[in-house]
Scaffold this motif. Structure first.
Motif, PDB file in Angstrom:
ATOM      1  N   THR A 128       0.780  -1.270  -0.142  1.00 49.35           N
ATOM      2  CA  THR A 128      -0.043   0.020   0.102  1.00 49.35           C
ATOM      3  C   THR A 128       0.696   1.345   0.054  1.00 49.35           C
ATOM      4  OG1 THR A 128      -1.670  -1.451   1.198  1.00 49.35           O
ATOM      5  CG2 THR A 128      -2.041   1.259   1.181  1.00 49.35           C
ATOM      6  N   LYS A 129       1.957   1.285   0.830  1.00 51.54           N
ATOM      7  CA  LYS A 129       2.944   2.265   1.069  1.00 51.54           C
ATOM      8  C   LYS A 129       3.385   2.564  -0.441  1.00 51.54           C
ATOM      9  CE  LYS A 129       6.381   4.258   3.739  1.00 51.54           C
ATOM     10  NZ  LYS A 129       7.369   4.790   2.665  1.00 51.54           N
ATOM     11  N   ARG A 130       3.831   1.366  -0.903  1.00 53.76           N
ATOM     12  CA  ARG A 130       4.612   1.557  -2.551  1.00 53.76           C
ATOM     13  C   ARG A 130       3.516   1.981  -3.644  1.00 53.76           C
ATOM     14  NH1 ARG A 130       6.900  -2.811  -1.959  1.00 53.76           N
ATOM     15  NH2 ARG A 130       5.567  -4.313  -3.056  1.00 53.76           N
ATOM     16  N   MET A 131       2.188   1.784  -3.295  1.00 56.35           N
ATOM     17  CA  MET A 131       1.233   2.537  -4.206  1.00 56.35           C
ATOM     18  C   MET A 131       1.111   3.777  -3.947  1.00 56.35           C
ATOM     19  SD  MET A 131      -1.815  -0.398  -4.408  1.00 56.35           S
ATOM     20  CE  MET A 131      -1.382  -2.406  -4.123  1.00 56.35           C
ATOM     21  N   VAL A 132       0.976   4.234  -2.964  1.00 55.08           N
ATOM     22  CA  VAL A 132       1.068   5.596  -2.498  1.00 55.08           C
ATOM     23  C   VAL A 132       2.148   6.388  -3.118  1.00 55.08           C
ATOM     24  CG1 VAL A 132       1.017   7.386  -0.497  1.00 55.08           C
ATOM     25  CG2 VAL A 132      -0.358   5.404  -0.303  1.00 55.08           C
ATOM     26  N   ASP A 133       3.360   5.805  -3.074  1.00 54.17           N
ATOM     27  CA  ASP A 133       4.653   6.533  -3.669  1.00 54.17           C
ATOM     28  C   ASP A 133       4.457   6.526  -5.384  1.00 54.17           C
ATOM     29  OD1 ASP A 133       5.376   6.845  -1.029  1.00 54.17           O
ATOM     30  OD2 ASP A 133       6.963   5.026  -1.142  1.00 54.17           O
ATOM     31  N   ILE A 134       3.846   5.502  -5.782  1.00 55.24           N
ATOM     32  CA  ILE A 134       3.553   5.562  -7.110  1.00 55.24           C
ATOM     33  C   ILE A 134       2.831   6.474  -7.714  1.00 55.24           C
ATOM     34  CG2 ILE A 134       2.514   4.024  -9.075  1.00 55.24           C
ATOM     35  CD1 ILE A 134       4.056   1.548  -7.896  1.00 55.24           C
ATOM     36  N   LEU A 135       1.763   6.719  -6.763  1.00 55.80           N
ATOM     37  CA  LEU A 135       0.585   7.758  -7.039  1.00 55.80           C
ATOM     38  C   LEU A 135       1.209   8.988  -7.106  1.00 55.80           C
ATOM     39  CD1 LEU A 135      -2.279   7.702  -7.699  1.00 55.80           C
ATOM     40  CD2 LEU A 135      -3.050   7.994  -5.263  1.00 55.80           C
ATOM     41  N   ARG A 136       2.015   9.351  -6.187  1.00 52.73           N
ATOM     42  CA  ARG A 136       2.745  10.778  -5.809  1.00 52.73           C
ATOM     43  C   ARG A 136       3.596  10.823  -7.148  1.00 52.73           C
ATOM     44  NH1 ARG A 136       4.681   9.882  -0.432  1.00 52.73           N
ATOM     45  NH2 ARG A 136       2.745  10.382   0.711  1.00 52.73           N
ATOM     46  N   SER A 137       4.425   9.778  -7.399  1.00 49.30           N
ATOM     47  CA  SER A 137       5.225  10.004  -8.627  1.00 49.30           C
ATOM     48  C   SER A 137       4.500  10.145  -9.807  1.00 49.30           C
ATOM     49  CB  SER A 137       6.051   8.892  -8.923  1.00 49.30           C
ATOM     50  OG  SER A 137       6.738   8.404  -7.598  1.00 49.30           O
ATOM     51  N   LEU A 138       3.301   9.547 -10.039  1.00 51.65           N
ATOM     52  CA  LEU A 138       2.249   9.841 -11.202  1.00 51.65           C
ATOM     53  C   LEU A 138       2.031  11.434 -11.298  1.00 51.65           C
ATOM     54  CD1 LEU A 138       0.437   6.695 -11.491  1.00 51.65           C
ATOM     55  CD2 LEU A 138       1.754   7.451 -13.178  1.00 51.65           C
ATOM     56  N   GLU A 139       1.367  11.859 -10.156  1.00 50.38           N
ATOM     57  CA  GLU A 139       1.266  13.198  -9.894  1.00 50.38           C
ATOM     58  C   GLU A 139       2.410  14.083 -10.392  1.00 50.38           C
ATOM     59  OE1 GLU A 139      -1.866  14.304  -6.892  1.00 50.38           O
ATOM     60  OE2 GLU A 139      -0.496  12.886  -5.969  1.00 50.38           O
ATOM     61  N   LYS A 140       3.615  13.914 -10.113  1.00 55.06           N
ATOM     62  CA  LYS A 140       4.575  14.449 -10.180  1.00 55.06           C
ATOM     63  C   LYS A 140       5.032  14.485 -11.823  1.00 55.06           C
ATOM     64  CE  LYS A 140       7.116  14.635  -5.947  1.00 55.06           C
ATOM     65  NZ  LYS A 140       8.435  13.997  -5.221  1.00 55.06           N
ATOM     66  N   LYS A 168       2.574  16.476 -13.786  1.00 54.30           N
ATOM     67  CA  LYS A 168       2.799  17.976 -13.519  1.00 54.30           C
ATOM     68  C   LYS A 168       4.003  18.238 -14.423  1.00 54.30           C
ATOM     69  CE  LYS A 168       3.870  21.474 -10.252  1.00 54.30           C
ATOM     70  NZ  LYS A 168       4.674  21.616  -8.893  1.00 54.30           N
ATOM     71  N   LEU A 169       5.206  17.677 -14.785  1.00 55.38           N
ATOM     72  CA  LEU A 169       6.176  18.101 -15.114  1.00 55.38           C
ATOM     73  C   LEU A 169       5.785  18.018 -16.719  1.00 55.38           C
ATOM     74  CD1 LEU A 169       8.999  15.896 -13.313  1.00 55.38           C
ATOM     75  CD2 LEU A 169       9.017  18.442 -13.644  1.00 55.38           C
ATOM     76  N   ARG A 170       5.306  17.013 -17.184  1.00 49.74           N
ATOM     77  CA  ARG A 170       4.917  16.868 -18.831  1.00 49.74           C
ATOM     78  C   ARG A 170       3.814  17.827 -19.081  1.00 49.74           C
ATOM     79  NH1 ARG A 170       3.924  10.379 -20.042  1.00 49.74           N
ATOM     80  NH2 ARG A 170       6.067   9.729 -19.826  1.00 49.74           N
ATOM     81  N   LYS A 171       2.868  18.290 -18.161  1.00 53.17           N
ATOM     82  CA  LYS A 171       2.167  19.363 -18.331  1.00 53.17           C
ATOM     83  C   LYS A 171       2.909  20.675 -18.632  1.00 53.17           C
ATOM     84  CE  LYS A 171      -2.077  21.367 -16.588  1.00 53.17           C
ATOM     85  NZ  LYS A 171      -3.023  21.426 -15.157  1.00 53.17           N
ATOM     86  N   GLU A 172       4.052  20.851 -17.558  1.00 60.84           N
ATOM     87  CA  GLU A 172       4.775  22.085 -17.795  1.00 60.84           C
ATOM     88  C   GLU A 172       5.677  21.991 -19.115  1.00 60.84           C
ATOM     89  OE1 GLU A 172       7.011  22.185 -14.540  1.00 60.84           O
ATOM     90  OE2 GLU A 172       5.245  22.695 -13.126  1.00 60.84           O
ATOM     91  N   ALA A 173       5.996  20.990 -19.567  1.00 62.73           N
ATOM     92  CA  ALA A 173       6.819  20.909 -20.850  1.00 62.73           C
ATOM     93  C   ALA A 173       6.049  21.093 -22.065  1.00 62.73           C
ATOM     94  CB  ALA A 173       7.564  19.556 -21.116  1.00 62.73           C
TER      95      ALA A 173
END
Length: 195
Positions: free
Chosen positions: A24-36, A39-44
């Motif tokens: 579950t913690k790994r999934m939370v980390d993956i979700l955070r990474s997906l959001e980042k 955001k980076l792709r949107k900025e690009a």
């Protein structure tokens, strides 16, 4: 034993719960990474002049929020499971300690009882070896009366207390906690009189 099997089963379930918590913690980390990453792709894309429609942002946020809620619920559920298992394991350990203590006390009681039998046999003789043991019964009753009567105990203590002296008295000594056993014969002549 049954307790060890139960503990092993609880340990196994606990390790399974911990594995789920880690997942579950790994999934939370993956979700955070997906959001980042989004955001980076949107900025690009914005730098290139490409802007996604607001509905895409809303759909993404909605999806992320529902996943976040699901993971939060899972985390809370696994934490509750872990707490329940810990309480169960602690209860088992407490029971085990209690049983060990009871066993130890029982052993101690048996040891004291055996010592009492040995002392009684030295003072009153072995009942099997001495056929006229009933003749000694009045003496046995006299010496053991304090065990059965509070009045007798008080009377005996009163008689003993008359001889109490301060600890530093040259002829003083403490009252022995049990029977005073006779010492071994000091001569062969005396040994012939003692069986």
């Amino acid at each position: 034993s049954k307790e060890q099997e139960l503990k092993a089963a609880a340990d196994s379930v606990l390790s399974e719960v911990r594995k789920k918590q880690a997942d579950t913690k790994r999934m939370v980390d993956i979700l955070r990474s997906l959001e980042k990453l989004r955001k980076l792709r949107k900025e690009a894309a914005a730098r290139k002049g490409v802007c996604p429609p607001p509905s895409a942002d809303e759909a993404f946020e909605s999806q992320v929020e529902s996943l976040r809620k699901l993971l939060k619920n899972r985390t809370e559920l696994y934490e509750a499971e872990e707490r329940a298992l810990r309480v169960m394991l602690e209860g088992e350990q407490e029971e085990e300690r209690k049983r060990e203590m009871e066993k130890k006390q029982k052993k101690e009681r048996e040891k004291l009882l055996q010592q009492k039998r040995e002392i009684d046999s030295k003072l009153f003789g072995e009942p099997d070896e001495f056929p006229l043991v009933h003749l000694l019964q009045p003496f046995r009753d006299y010496y053991l009366q304090a065990e059965h009567s509070v009045a007798a105990l008080i009377q005996i203590r009163h008689e003993w207390d008359q001889y109490l002296v301060p600890a530093d008295h040259p002829e003083g000594s403490c009252i022995p906690p049990g029977w005073v056993l006779p010492s071994l014969p000091s001569s062969d002549t005396w040994a012939t009189a003692v069986r």
